[in-house]
Enzyme design. Structure first.
Site, PDB file in Angstrom:
ATOM      1  N   SER A  16      18.148  -5.876  22.156  1.00 20.34           N
ATOM      2  CA  SER A  16      17.016  -6.442  22.903  1.00 20.34           C
ATOM      3  C   SER A  16      17.277  -6.285  24.397  1.00 20.34           C
ATOM      4  CB  SER A  16      16.803  -7.924  22.563  1.00 20.34           C
ATOM      5  OG  SER A  16      17.921  -8.690  22.957  1.00 20.34           O
ATOM      6  N   GLY A  19      20.066  -4.261  27.084  1.00 22.17           N
ATOM      7  CA  GLY A  19      20.909  -3.500  26.172  1.00 22.17           C
ATOM      8  C   GLY A  19      20.123  -2.493  25.358  1.00 22.17           C
ATOM      9  N   SER A 137      25.293 -10.084  37.766  1.00 23.59           N
ATOM     10  CA  SER A 137      24.026 -10.740  38.059  1.00 23.59           C
ATOM     11  C   SER A 137      23.900 -10.942  39.561  1.00 23.59           C
ATOM     12  CB  SER A 137      23.948 -12.103  37.367  1.00 23.59           C
ATOM     13  OG  SER A 137      22.816 -12.833  37.817  1.00 23.59           O
ATOM     14  N   TYR A 150      27.057 -20.269  35.178  1.00 20.77           N
ATOM     15  CA  TYR A 150      26.690 -18.873  34.882  1.00 20.77           C
ATOM     16  C   TYR A 150      27.130 -17.946  36.020  1.00 20.77           C
ATOM     17  CZ  TYR A 150      23.682 -14.779  34.291  1.00 20.77           C
ATOM     18  OH  TYR A 150      23.210 -13.486  34.179  1.00 20.77           O
TER      19      TYR A 150
END
Length: 249
Positions: A16, A19, A137, A150
């Site tokens: 999904s 990826g 990120s 995160y």
């Protein structure tokens, strides 16, 4: 000439979002893909879409007792890797004060501990000049609310690509970080623990993007194609931001 012709590439978390988009683009560029995901049904569905161009393996990157099974799978199929995209990750966000030890461990186990230990196990399956790409990120560059744990896990990956690039320099294995900005994937629905917080955070994230929209997963995948290809052979130990200007404008 296809940019990845004949290369064998491993992509984790490949059924999904970024990826899956990367898997499709790699196949279009001539690569053979070994891909993993936790959901057996999704692995089978992806395998059926590209039966001759990929090989799927059900694998949970955060299950440390089974990390070696992926190396065994590669050995069984006589596969050595030309590129790796460690894309699987945990995107849990929560406000300070809401974090539990278990939540913290889930994020760090999946985002930093698993990639590091997996790379150790896979090291002997990496070709000289292998390109290893970790998924970062743009959150590591900004102070986004609820992203504390995160972002901390992702900035650890930024350090890892530098230290491992230096440590494995003589083995000609290079590491780089691909850091997406806000991207239109299902992962955005997992960034918080309640629907109200989720919607508020998604609005806040979109408003951060100077270019005025979220990225498409294929735009991040295109950046991975560059890092996986010989075009980037002089790129090592660095971060490629694909974030619509979030970190720099």
């Amino acid at each position: 000439m296809m940019r990845l012709y004949g290369k064998k590439i491993l992509i984790t978390g490949a059924t999904s979002g970024i990826g899956f988009a990367s898997l499709k683009r790699c196949i279009e560029e001539g690569a053979f893909i070994i891909f993993t995901a936790r959901n057996a049904e999704k692995v089978n569905q992806t395998q059926q879409l590209f039966p001759k161009q990929c090989l799927g393996f059900v694998h949970d990157s955060s299950d440390f007792s089974k990390l070696e099974s992926l190396a065994d799978f590669l050995i069984q199929h006589h596969i050595e890797l030309d590129a790796v995209f460690l894309n699987a990750g945990n995107v849990l966000h929560a406000s300070f004060g809401q974090w539990t030890e278990n939540m913290f461990d889930q994020v760090f186990d999946t985002n930093i501990k698993a990639p590091f230990l997996l790379l150790q196990i896979l090291k002997n399956r990496l070709h000289p000049h292998c390109s290893v790409v970790l998924c970062g990120s743009t959150s590591i560059h900004i102070a986004l609310e609820q992203s504390s744990v995160y972002a901390a896990s992702k900035i650890a990956l930024r350090s890892l690509v530098k230290t491992l690039s230096r440590e494995l320099l003589n083995e000609k294995i290079r590491f780089n970080l691909l850091s997406p900005g806000p991207t239109a994937t299902a992962a955005l629905d997992k960034v918080s623990t309640s629907e109200q917080e989720r919607q508020a955070l998604k609005t806040q994230i979109q408003n951060l993007v100077p270019i005025g929209r979220l990225a498409e997963a294929t735009e991040i995948a295109d950046a991975f194609i560059y890092l996986a290809s010989d075009e980037s052979r002089f790129v090592i130990g660095t971060e490629l931001l694909v974030d619509g200007g979030v970190a720099n404008l």
